[in-house]
Design a protein around this motif. Structure first.
Motif, short mmCIF file in Angstrom:
data_model
loop_
_atom_site.label_atom_id
_atom_site.label_comp_id
_atom_site.label_asym_id
_atom_site.label_seq_id
_atom_site.Cartn_x
_atom_site.Cartn_y
_atom_site.Cartn_z
N ALA A 286 0.52 -1.40 0.43
CA ALA A 286 -0.09 -0.04 -0.13
C ALA A 286 0.80 1.06 0.54
O ALA A 286 0.54 2.11 -0.84
N HIS A 287 1.97 1.57 0.32
CA HIS A 287 2.96 2.37 0.81
C HIS A 287 3.09 2.91 -0.71
O HIS A 287 3.31 3.64 -1.32
N ALA A 288 4.14 2.48 -1.01
CA ALA A 288 4.43 1.71 -2.48
C ALA A 288 3.60 2.24 -3.39
O ALA A 288 3.69 3.12 -4.21
N LEU A 289 2.18 1.99 -3.50
CA LEU A 289 1.40 2.65 -4.29
C LEU A 289 0.62 3.65 -4.31
O LEU A 289 0.22 4.35 -5.49
N TYR A 290 0.73 4.06 -3.10
CA TYR A 290 -0.51 5.51 -2.68
C TYR A 290 0.73 6.16 -2.07
O TYR A 290 0.99 7.61 -2.67
N ALA A 291 1.38 5.76 -1.07
CA ALA A 291 2.01 7.34 -0.59
C ALA A 291 3.79 7.44 -0.44
O ALA A 291 4.41 8.58 -0.09
N ASN A 292 4.69 6.33 -1.31
CA ASN A 292 5.31 6.89 -2.25
C ASN A 292 5.89 8.15 -2.76
O ASN A 292 4.95 8.09 -3.79
N LYS A 293 6.67 8.81 -1.95
CA LYS A 293 6.23 10.30 -2.68
C LYS A 293 6.69 10.78 -4.27
O LYS A 293 5.83 11.37 -5.53
N ARG A 294 7.70 9.83 -5.02
CA ARG A 294 7.04 9.26 -6.61
C ARG A 294 7.10 9.04 -6.93
O ARG A 294 6.59 9.47 -8.15
N ASN A 295 5.63 8.95 -6.09
CA ASN A 295 4.78 8.58 -7.36
C ASN A 295 3.86 9.71 -7.35
O ASN A 295 3.21 10.16 -8.65
N LEU A 296 4.01 11.01 -7.07
CA LEU A 296 3.27 12.29 -7.31
C LEU A 296 3.72 12.72 -8.76
O LEU A 296 3.16 13.42 -9.28
N SER A 297 5.25 12.58 -9.45
CA SER A 297 5.69 12.82 -10.00
C SER A 297 5.27 12.06 -11.27
O SER A 297 4.98 12.77 -12.34
#
Length: 453
Positions: A286-297
């Motif tokens: 869940a952290h990797a899919l949602y909360a890792n801030k890399r995802n915002l890029s």
């Protein structure tokens, strides 16, 4: 309908005033307190049968609850829901999931066994016409505290119906929380009834939100579940079972900021999770899919969204409502330094505002650390403002909006009122605040009534 407190002194919005304008007038001009301290004491005390939680809050974290609500326009509420739905639709896409997990540690690719992850926190800044998703958290705290708070706020600049709905929703939220944990267990197909839950954080009694852990423990026990609060080092994984002393643990409510279970104290939890011996929620995937801030890029890159096959209408929502975000690299460092006053910098592995910097506050030394570390640069979206203090000596506080989400559905929305660079729960007059989402015509009638006295 209750009489409104004339101390608000909010000017009339006039015919045709928008909900955005009127909500801003209430946030800047309403000075009446709606938090009933006696009701709050009762709401917190009844959970344990004594005043322990209330006393802990008073002694340890006296600025946990704001005395005043925050007002937003219904159009903003709808936009927040639209953004959340758009993000959830992208995260459900196999192409996105593969892309995100390919950039994540191996433990994030472990199948969590059906658990979705409890208490995702979508954090927004609202300012004038803009709505900006600042980040997503996968172990967002405060939901139980907000359930108690809802029972303790009384009429302010809002209608009876809205206030009654808010108070009643506190009890509804508590029931929804229990149902959510049972749903996590059911989705994992363990073949037996859920019996034991461990609420886990590092040195839990030292945590600022420890009072909330006590509220969770009592909520679970009122619903027939055995619940313990423990440090991760207190567990032992043996014979295929996760043990806390002589209690076999079925489900772990994970409040750790060791998101990937990498620290030595998390070894037993990690082993049990990888062996599918326990339901862990939220979990590393869940952290990797949602909360890792890399995802915002990824979520703010038209090119990447297009490559992943995201529908154009969804792309439009994401790019319009998530501040433009990019990874900080040696290649773009010079440009980002030049643009720093319009940017906010956050570490990929950060949480709670730690090691995060507004660009206009940066020194050359800190900038060197940012470039050498793993950081994102995010377009600055300033938070909303709420009047604090008294009318004769008013202060300006900031607020952000947190929506608690499970399985793609918004469970609760609260504000966090504060001063400083990030939310801190250490600001006089600040803390969690109820959010009243007001349709244009409702706000207009209320403000005109206040102005008429």
């Amino acid at each position: 309908m209750k009489n409104f407190d004339s101390s608000c002194g909010v000017p009339s919005g006039g015919q045709g005033a928008s909900g955005l304008v009127l909500a801003e007038q209430l946030n800047s001009g309403c000075f009446c307190s709606s938090l009933d301290v006696a009701a709050l004491r009762a709401a917190l005390s009844t959970e344990l049968g004594d005043a322990k939680v209330f006393e802990l809050v008073t002694e340890r974290c006296p600025y946990l609850f704001s005395s005043r609500p925050v007002f937003i326009a219904e159009t903003q509420t709808k936009r927040i829901a639209e953004v959340i739905a758009a993000i959830e639709s992208v995260i459900a896409m196999p192409a996105y999931r593969q892309f995100a997990l390919d950039h994540a540690p191996e433990i994030a690719r472990h199948d969590p066994g059906g658990a979705k992850g409890v208490f995702f926190g979508y954090d927004f800044h609202l300012r004038d016409e803009s709505v900006g998703l600042i980040e997503i958290n996968t172990n967002a705290g405060g939901a139980m505290l907000n359930a108690a708070m809802a029972k303790a706020h009384r009429a302010c600049c809002s209608t009876d119906a809205q206030m009654v709905a808010s108070v009643e929703s506190g009890a509804v939220l508590e029931d929804a929380i229990v149902a959510m944990f049972r749903a996590e267990w059911a989705a994992s197909n363990r073949g037996k009834a859920l019996a034991t839950i461990a609420i886990v954080d590092a040195h839990p009694e030292d945590q600022y939100l420890y009072p909330e852990f006590l509220l969770f423990q009592q909520l679970f026990e009122r619903h027939g579940l055995t619940a313990v609060i423990a440090d991760p080092a207190a567990f032992e994984f043996r014979d295929g079972v996760l043990w806390r002393d002589d209690i076999a643990i079925d489900l772990v409510y994970n409040r750790l900021t060791d998101f990937l279970l990498e620290l030595p104290d998390s070894a037993s939890l990690r082993a049990a999770y990888l062996a599918n011996a326990v339901v862990l929620t939220p979990h590393p995937q869940a952290h990797a899919l949602y909360a890792n801030k890399r995802n915002l890029s990824t979520l703010t890159s038209a090119a990447q969204l297009q490559a992943l096959g995201v529908p154009q209408a969804v792309q439009d929502v994401l790019i319009a409502n998530i501040p433009a975000t990019e990874l900080v690299t040696q290649e773009n460092a010079g440009r980002l330094w030049t643009q720093r006053r319009q940017l906010f910098f956050k570490p990929l592995a950060g949480y709670g505002g730690r090691a995060a910097y507004r660009g206009d506050k940066l020194t050359k030394g800190v900038w060197s650390d940012i470039v050498a570390g793993d950081y994102i640069a995010q377009a600055l979206v300033r938070p909303g403002e709420r009047a604090g203090g008294e009318r004769a000596d008013a202060t300006s506080l900031k607020f952000d909006i947190r929506s608690y989400v499970y399985a793609g559905q918004v469970q609760w929305t609260a504000a966090r009122v504060y001063q400083g660079q990030t939310t801190n729960f250490r600001t006089p007059g600040g803390g969690f605040a109820p959010v009243y989402s007001l349709p244009d015509d409702t706000v207009l009638r209320q403000i005109e009534r206040i102005a008429e006295g």
